[in-house]
Design an enzyme around this catalytic site. Structure first.
Site: not given
Ligand code: BES
Ligand code: ZN
Ligand code: MN
Length: 495
Positions: A263, A337, A274
């Site tokens: 990220k 997931r 998280d």
């Molecule tokens: N924990 C994150 C989701 C998240 C992101 C929650 C920002 C709150 C704020 C999750 O693990 C994640 O990174 N999801 C990705 C999925 C994508 C790679 C398909 C996302 O939402 O960007």
């Molecule tokens: Zn996550």
């Molecule tokens: Mn993630």
């Protein structure tokens, strides 16, 4: 924090000795002969006070009032949202260093909903995170007397509210802890602590046992971390063994860097949150321990970090889940997931009445619903309706989203049974469609709490959601008999 419920009219409230009296005044308030009525009447006449939610007036050593400080706060119609607004505006006073003992009183007839909102919001307005902050700054508010016109009619609502507060505070404190103070191992120890309460049991699996179960998707996420994974299994038994349990599954990523699909740096600290799904499961068990309702509940928490490392799972790697389905890990940041799918497969062994997973799953859900409502996905209309209603009752809202099969198209890949990401459009739904592939023969719902579990910015911190929704849902699923609350005076402890 200690709560007490008391029958108080306004004359009684005026006679209560305390550091702070908060008088919630609904619209259409009818003044009596007492000192507080006189204050409200005078202040309203002078236009120094209004009953609109958010409007308040502070007084010091008011004549005929035993409390040192008085706050008059408008609560409009007295619904949950109005009480939330009113107590939100009083929050700085409730957090004040001089306020140890407070009385919170409604100048009118309280419905169970109003009382619940009073208890929840006085607790959340005065909550102070403590784990890694010096004791000197801890919450000073120690005792709150909640005054209503008829306490006996509201005793059950009060007990439920106090238990929910204990659960919410457990979830907030664990959510707020930085990742180095909330490792998978520490989470498992918190779960074991909960098992000291009657009716609660806890079993914790480590890497070897998880490998034996074949949880290849969960293990893939944990590979890059020096912290050992933990799979936590909590049980609350309040009903006959033959009664199928509700299984709650909480995403427990104690820190999400994204892994190799790393990220960006800004706000990455927020990925300590998280594990808020996992924290909500701990919070629910804290509330169940308090209420001892006649139901069976299982809580499952796959807990690990998602880190980049020489051993990390890489984009394109194919792993085999516990279900036997192979998964192409196209993006290592779609890790939630992966840990949840193995927990969902594991859930089938309980022959559950329903399975509800709770996860900070997608940024896309934040875009869709913001911080107001959690995303609700369900394969079963009755379960969806029950969760939706529970959310309304608890002022912990959610909104149902679709699960059409067409949303799963993007998950198709040439190299495995399923990919772990689809495109950007409808990202919250394709994530839910991925999970749905791992759901057995039981009603299933998924709560995406990415937008609701914490707040960013100046008031950064965990909200404790959706503990209120879940507890209300579970009590609704309980045999109609009143929950066997152990004591009227309930001690609320964080964590
Ligand atoms: N924990 C994150 C989701 C998240 C992101 C929650 C920002 C709150 C704020 C999750 O693990 C994640 O990174 N999801 C990705 C999925 C994508 C790679 C398909 C996302 O939402 O960007
Ligand atoms: Zn996550
Ligand atoms: Mn993630």
């Amino acid at each position: 924090m200690n709560f007490d419920l008391k029958t108080l009219d306004l004359a009684g409230a005026a006679a209560e000795k305390c550091d702070l009296l908060v008088l919630l005044v609904p619209e259409g308030f009818v003044a009596g002969e007492d000192a507080l009525s006189a204050l409200v009447a005078q202040a309203s006449k002078a236009k120094d006070f209004e009953t609109k939610p958010g409007k308040s007036l502070q007084l010091y050593q008011a004549p005929g009032v035993a409390a040192r400080r008085v706050v008059l706060a408008g609560v409009g119609k007295g619904d949950g949202r109005s009480v939330r607004q009113a107590l939100g505006s009083v929050a700085p006073v409730l957090r004040g260093a001089s306020v140890k003992r407070a009385v919170l009183c409604l100048a009118g007839k309280a419905l169970p909903e109003t009382l619940a909102a009073m208890v929840h919001n006085v607790a959340s307005a005065s909550y102070v995170y403590t784990t890694t902050k010096p004791k000197a700054e801890a919450r000073t508010l120690a005792r709150v007397v909640v005054g209503v016109s008829d306490s006996s009619a509201l005793a059950q609502a009060f007990d439920i509210s106090v238990a929910v507060v204990a659960g919410v505070e457990t979830a907030r404190e664990w959510g707020n802890r930085p990742a180095n103070h909330a490792t998978p191992t520490l989470l498992s120890e918190a779960a074991k602590e909960l098992a000291r309460h009657p009716g609660v049991q806890c079993k914790v699996l480590g890497p070897a046992q998880v490998a034996r179960l074949g949880m290849g998707a969960f293990m893939a996420v944990a590979r890059g971390s020096e912290e050992e994974l933990r799979f936590i299994e909590l049980r609350y038994n309040g009903a006959a063994k033959t009664q199928p349990p509700v299984v709650l599954v909480g995403k427990g990523i104690t820190f999400d860097t994204g892994g190799i699909s790393i990220k960006p740096a800004p706000e990455m600290d927020e990925m300590k949150f998280d594990m808020c799904g996992a924290a909500s499961v701990l919070g629910v068990f804290r509330a169940l321990a308090e209420l001892q309702p006649s139901i069976n509940v299982v809580g499952l928490i796959p807990a690990c970090e998602n880190m980049p490392d020489g051993r990390s799972v890489k984009p394109g790697d194919v792993v085999t889940s516990m279900s036997g389905q192979t998964i192409e890990v196209l993006n290592t940041d779609a890790e939630g997931r992966l840990v949840l799918c193995d927990a969902l497969t594991y859930a089938a062994r309980f022959k559950p009445a329903a399975v509800v997973d709770i996860a900070t799953l997608t940024g896309a859900c934040v875009i869709a619903l913001g911080g107001v409502r959690s995303g609700l996905f369900a394969t079963d209309d009755a379960l969806a309706d029950a969760l939706h209603r529970a959310g309304e009752a608890a002022d912990d809202l959610c909104w149902r989203m679709p699960l059409d099969d067409d949303y799963a198209e993007g998950l198709k890949t040439h190299f495995a049974d399923v990919g772990n990401v689809a495109g950007r459009p409808a990202g919250a739904i394709s994530a839910a469609k991925f999970l749905q592939r791992f759901v057995g023969e039981f009603p299933w719902a998924h709560l995406d709490i990415a937008g609701t579990a914490w707040k960013g910015g100046a008031n950064k911190g965990a909200t404790g959601r959706p503990v209120g929704l879940l507890v209300h849902y579970l009590l609704g699923a309980a045999t109609p008999a009143a929950p066997r609350a152990r004591a009227r005076k309930a001690l609320v402890r964080a964590a």
